[in-house]
Motif scaffolding. Structure first.
Motif, PDB file in Angstrom:
ATOM      1  N   TYR A  39       0.819  -1.201   0.000  1.00 43.04           N
ATOM      2  CA  TYR A  39       0.000   0.000   0.000  1.00 43.04           C
ATOM      3  C   TYR A  39       0.857   1.255   0.000  1.00 43.04           C
ATOM      4  N   ASN A  40       0.222   2.351  -0.393  1.00 42.67           N
ATOM      5  CA  ASN A  40       0.767   3.691  -0.249  1.00 42.67           C
ATOM      6  C   ASN A  40      -0.251   4.510   0.530  1.00 42.67           C
ATOM      7  N   ILE A  41       0.231   5.475   1.287  1.00 43.53           N
ATOM      8  CA  ILE A  41      -0.643   6.376   2.033  1.00 43.53           C
ATOM      9  C   ILE A  41      -0.429   7.783   1.503  1.00 43.53           C
ATOM     10  N   TYR A  42      -1.526   8.483   1.283  1.00 48.33           N
ATOM     11  CA  TYR A  42      -1.505   9.841   0.769  1.00 48.33           C
ATOM     12  C   TYR A  42      -2.160  10.745   1.807  1.00 48.33           C
ATOM     13  N   VAL A  43      -1.373  11.631   2.396  1.00 53.41           N
ATOM     14  CA  VAL A  43      -1.884  12.555   3.403  1.00 53.41           C
ATOM     15  C   VAL A  43      -2.037  13.923   2.757  1.00 53.41           C
ATOM     16  N   MET A  44      -3.250  14.412   2.753  1.00 51.76           N
ATOM     17  CA  MET A  44      -3.560  15.732   2.237  1.00 51.76           C
ATOM     18  C   MET A  44      -3.729  16.651   3.450  1.00 51.76           C
ATOM     19  N   ASP A  45      -2.814  17.569   3.622  1.00 51.23           N
ATOM     20  CA  ASP A  45      -2.812  18.481   4.772  1.00 51.23           C
ATOM     21  C   ASP A  45      -3.651  19.702   4.429  1.00 51.23           C
ATOM     22  N   ASN A  46      -4.779  19.823   5.097  1.00 50.72           N
ATOM     23  CA  ASN A  46      -5.734  20.883   4.788  1.00 50.72           C
ATOM     24  C   ASN A  46      -5.486  22.111   5.667  1.00 50.72           C
ATOM     25  N   GLU A  47      -4.409  22.839   5.336  1.00 51.32           N
ATOM     26  CA  GLU A  47      -4.073  24.123   5.950  1.00 51.32           C
ATOM     27  C   GLU A  47      -3.778  24.011   7.455  1.00 51.32           C
ATOM     28  N   SER A  48      -2.995  23.034   7.850  1.00 55.23           N
ATOM     29  CA  SER A  48      -2.601  22.938   9.250  1.00 55.23           C
ATOM     30  C   SER A  48      -1.748  24.130   9.647  1.00 55.23           C
ATOM     31  N   PRO A  51       2.680  22.282   9.655  1.00 56.89           N
ATOM     32  CA  PRO A  51       2.617  21.176   8.701  1.00 56.89           C
ATOM     33  C   PRO A  51       3.101  19.856   9.302  1.00 56.89           C
ATOM     34  N   PHE A  52       2.483  18.777   8.888  1.00 62.19           N
ATOM     35  CA  PHE A  52       2.950  17.447   9.266  1.00 62.19           C
ATOM     36  C   PHE A  52       4.296  17.234   8.596  1.00 62.19           C
ATOM     37  N   ASP A  53       5.206  16.532   9.241  1.00 60.45           N
ATOM     38  CA  ASP A  53       6.567  16.502   8.705  1.00 60.45           C
ATOM     39  C   ASP A  53       7.173  15.124   8.508  1.00 60.45           C
ATOM     40  N   ASP A  54       6.429  14.067   8.680  1.00 58.69           N
ATOM     41  CA  ASP A  54       7.000  12.732   8.520  1.00 58.69           C
ATOM     42  C   ASP A  54       6.657  12.163   7.157  1.00 58.69           C
ATOM     43  N   GLU A  55       7.320  12.682   6.149  1.00 56.63           N
ATOM     44  CA  GLU A  55       7.018  12.249   4.787  1.00 56.63           C
ATOM     45  C   GLU A  55       7.676  10.917   4.430  1.00 56.63           C
ATOM     46  N   THR A  56       8.348  10.284   5.386  1.00 62.57           N
ATOM     47  CA  THR A  56       8.952   8.993   5.107  1.00 62.57           C
ATOM     48  C   THR A  56       7.903   7.880   5.097  1.00 62.57           C
ATOM     49  N   GLN A  57       6.786   8.084   5.810  1.00 64.39           N
ATOM     50  CA  GLN A  57       5.746   7.064   5.890  1.00 64.39           C
ATOM     51  C   GLN A  57       4.685   7.209   4.811  1.00 64.39           C
ATOM     52  N   TYR A  58       4.610   8.391   4.190  1.00 66.75           N
ATOM     53  CA  TYR A  58       3.505   8.634   3.281  1.00 66.75           C
ATOM     54  C   TYR A  58       3.843   9.740   2.287  1.00 66.75           C
ATOM     55  N   PHE A  59       3.033   9.796   1.237  1.00 68.62           N
ATOM     56  CA  PHE A  59       3.114  10.908   0.293  1.00 68.62           C
ATOM     57  C   PHE A  59       2.343  12.064   0.911  1.00 68.62           C
ATOM     58  N   TYR A  60       2.837  13.255   0.758  1.00 66.82           N
ATOM     59  CA  TYR A  60       2.280  14.409   1.460  1.00 66.82           C
ATOM     60  C   TYR A  60       2.044  15.562   0.496  1.00 66.82           C
ATOM     61  N   GLU A  61       0.879  16.174   0.636  1.00 62.87           N
ATOM     62  CA  GLU A  61       0.614  17.395  -0.122  1.00 62.87           C
ATOM     63  C   GLU A  61      -0.117  18.360   0.795  1.00 62.87           C
ATOM     64  N   ARG A  62       0.339  19.591   0.811  1.00 64.74           N
ATOM     65  CA  ARG A  62      -0.234  20.609   1.683  1.00 64.74           C
ATOM     66  C   ARG A  62      -1.088  21.572   0.873  1.00 64.74           C
ATOM     67  N   PHE A  63      -2.259  21.888   1.406  1.00 66.64           N
ATOM     68  CA  PHE A  63      -3.160  22.866   0.817  1.00 66.64           C
ATOM     69  C   PHE A  63      -3.167  24.091   1.721  1.00 66.64           C
ATOM     70  N   GLU A  64      -2.765  25.221   1.171  1.00 67.20           N
ATOM     71  CA  GLU A  64      -2.617  26.443   1.967  1.00 67.20           C
ATOM     72  C   GLU A  64      -3.947  27.137   2.261  1.00 67.20           C
ATOM     73  N   ASN A  65      -4.962  26.884   1.458  1.00 63.13           N
ATOM     74  CA  ASN A  65      -6.239  27.567   1.642  1.00 63.13           C
ATOM     75  C   ASN A  65      -7.361  26.556   1.503  1.00 63.13           C
ATOM     76  N   GLN A  66      -7.847  26.048   2.624  1.00 62.49           N
ATOM     77  CA  GLN A  66      -8.878  25.023   2.549  1.00 62.49           C
ATOM     78  C   GLN A  66     -10.218  25.558   2.047  1.00 62.49           C
ATOM     79  N   LYS A  67     -10.372  26.869   2.003  1.00 61.27           N
ATOM     80  CA  LYS A  67     -11.615  27.458   1.492  1.00 61.27           C
ATOM     81  C   LYS A  67     -11.677  27.434  -0.031  1.00 61.27           C
ATOM     82  N   SER A  68     -10.573  27.119  -0.682  1.00 57.54           N
ATOM     83  CA  SER A  68     -10.551  27.107  -2.154  1.00 57.54           C
ATOM     84  C   SER A  68     -10.980  25.776  -2.748  1.00 57.54           C
ATOM     85  N   GLY A  69     -11.521  24.901  -1.969  1.00 54.45           N
ATOM     86  CA  GLY A  69     -11.981  23.615  -2.500  1.00 54.45           C
ATOM     87  C   GLY A  69     -12.461  22.689  -1.409  1.00 54.45           C
TER      88      GLY A  69
END
Length: 86
Positions: A39-48, A51-69
């Motif tokens: 498996y792969n894990i995809y963490v979508m960070d919704n404007e924390s 930011p979460f920082d353990d990208e060794t366990q999962y793929f990470y993408e940060r969203f700076e403005n959660q109101k935009s979607g």
């Protein structure tokens, strides 16, 4: 062989979700303890705030403005990335 993509949206802030990091870690531990296929894990960070920082366990993408979607956008981006990764 079967491969699974787990997509989750996470958020951490003292005001709105002070246990966000704890919830994410619990989720990650549950997958590693219970999933018996590749498996792969995809963490979508919704404007924390922090930011979460353990990208060794999962793929990470940060969203700076959660109101935009909102939540749906993060899920859609994560599912698309998982699909493209096979």
């Amino acid at each position: 062989m079967t491969k699974i993509g787990f997509v989750t949206t996470a958020h951490y802030s003292e005001e709105l979700r002070p246990n966000g990091i704890e919830y994410l870690n619990s989720y990650l531990n549950s997958i590693s303890e219970n999933c018996e296929v590749d498996y792969n894990i995809y963490v979508m960070d919704n404007e924390s705030v922090i930011p979460f920082d353990d990208e060794t366990q999962y793929f990470y993408e940060r969203f700076e403005n959660q109101k935009s979607g909102g939540l749906s956008k993060t899920w859609n981006v994560g599912v698309k990335r998982a699909y493209n990764d096979g």
